[in-house]
Design an enzyme around this catalytic site. Structure first.
Site, PDB file in Angstrom:
ATOM      1  N   LEU A  23      46.840  65.004   1.490  1.00  0.00           N
ATOM      2  CA  LEU A  23      47.871  64.928   2.528  1.00  0.00           C
ATOM      3  C   LEU A  23      48.948  65.959   2.208  1.00  0.00           C
ATOM      4  O   LEU A  23      49.413  66.032   1.071  1.00  0.00           O
ATOM      5  CB  LEU A  23      48.494  63.521   2.539  1.00  0.00           C
ATOM      6  CG  LEU A  23      49.766  63.328   3.365  1.00  0.00           C
ATOM      7  CD1 LEU A  23      49.451  63.369   4.861  1.00  0.00           C
ATOM      8  CD2 LEU A  23      50.436  61.990   3.021  1.00  0.00           C
ATOM      9  N   ASP A  83      65.750  58.608  11.256  1.00  0.00           N
ATOM     10  CA  ASP A  83      67.081  58.331  11.786  1.00  0.00           C
ATOM     11  C   ASP A  83      67.430  56.840  11.792  1.00  0.00           C
ATOM     12  O   ASP A  83      66.554  56.007  12.002  1.00  0.00           O
ATOM     13  CB  ASP A  83      67.153  58.875  13.215  1.00  0.00           C
ATOM     14  CG  ASP A  83      68.546  59.302  13.580  1.00  0.00           C
ATOM     15  OD1 ASP A  83      69.460  59.142  12.754  1.00  0.00           O
ATOM     16  OD2 ASP A  83      68.719  59.797  14.688  1.00  0.00           O
ATOM     17  N   HIS A 118      70.372  55.017   3.320  1.00  0.00           N
ATOM     18  CA  HIS A 118      69.521  56.149   2.914  1.00  0.00           C
ATOM     19  C   HIS A 118      68.575  55.726   1.784  1.00  0.00           C
ATOM     20  O   HIS A 118      67.435  56.150   1.712  1.00  0.00           O
ATOM     21  CB  HIS A 118      70.380  57.330   2.450  1.00  0.00           C
ATOM     22  CG  HIS A 118      71.200  57.940   3.560  1.00  0.00           C
ATOM     23  ND1 HIS A 118      70.667  58.273   4.778  1.00  0.00           N
ATOM     24  CD2 HIS A 118      72.521  58.284   3.626  1.00  0.00           C
ATOM     25  CE1 HIS A 118      71.615  58.803   5.549  1.00  0.00           C
ATOM     26  NE2 HIS A 118      72.749  58.811   4.880  1.00  0.00           N
TER      27      HIS A 118
END
Ligand code: FPP
Length: 223
Positions: free
Chosen positions: A113, A2, A19
């Protein structure tokens, strides 16, 4: 992830520039998680509510997703990262759906991962999807009514088989869950920071993990 929009605003840039830098931050944080040998990183990239944003921003976010996979897939593969998405992909532009599916397919054997990307994801929708699937099983006589417990329910979530999150980090000063992993975060430790996602660094992640290590997790029991 965010604060991309607000980060851009402080710099007099369009929201999408935020972004874009946010996607760079994601690369750094994925590498850091790999170095730390973490098992799983889940990022909230697009919520079921994000469709309320202007079409131009949605389009740009989808393009960024495609670009991220195009640029990163080889390295993700080499580094043993497994990509998995949670959410309803079918509403995404076809090109994004195909890219995501390709990335999932080509990394499905990887074991280092797990990078879980929440895309068109909503926690309530996930729970309702599980309820609907379970009630179908009950109606078909494959599950006995009245026998549904936590572990059975969790098997019907998008995250089936994946451990519940230990730590949840929310950036940009927001102090809410915003429909993220509602079921799975029942006993998750929360860590909040005012730092906007594009400014989030490995150091912030270390700090969050350091603080987490001093939390006492009792899961409703006693120490
Ligand atoms: C929330 O910040 C962020 C998003 C809705 C999008 C997050 C997407 C990226 C970081 C792009 C890269 C993602 C991938 C998977 C490649 P906001 O825009 O709501 O920020 P604001 O609250 O400051 O307006």
């Amino acid at each position: 992830m965010d604060g991309n929009g607000r980060w851009a605003k402080t710099k007099g840039l369009p929201r999408i520039a935020g972004h874009r830098v946010g996607a760079e931050t994601l690369k750094t944080i994925v590498e850091t998680c790999l170095d730390l040998e973490l098992e799983c990183l889940t990022v909230y990239a697009f919520s079921t509510e994000n469709w309320k944003r202007p079409a131009k921003e949605i389009e740009a976010l989808m393009e960024l997703l495609v670009e991220y996979i195009d640029q990163e897939l080889d390295e993700l593969k080499q580094n043993g990262i497994k990509i998995k998405t949670i959410g309803n992909l079918s509403q995404l532009p076809l090109v994004a759906q195909l890219k995501v599916k390709k990335a999932e397919k080509e990394t499905e054997q990887n074991q280092k991962l797990l990078l879980q990307i929440a895309l068109n994801y909503g926690g309530r929708k996930e729970i309702l999807d599980a309820v609907n699937r379970i009630t179908q099983e009950v109606a078909a006589g494959r599950i006995a009514a009245g026998t549904i417990n936590d572990s059975l329910f969790a098997q019907y979530l998008y995250t089936a088989g994946i451990p519940e999150p230990d730590l949840l980090i929310r950036t940009a000063g927001e102090l809410r869950l915003s429909n993220f992993l509602l079921w799975q975060s029942a006993y998750t430790e929360f860590w909040f920071t005012d730092v906007f996602w594009p400014d989030f660094t490995a150091q912030h992640l270390y700090q969050a993990i350091y603080d987490y290590q001093y939390r006492q997790r009792r899961f409703g029991g006693l120490k």
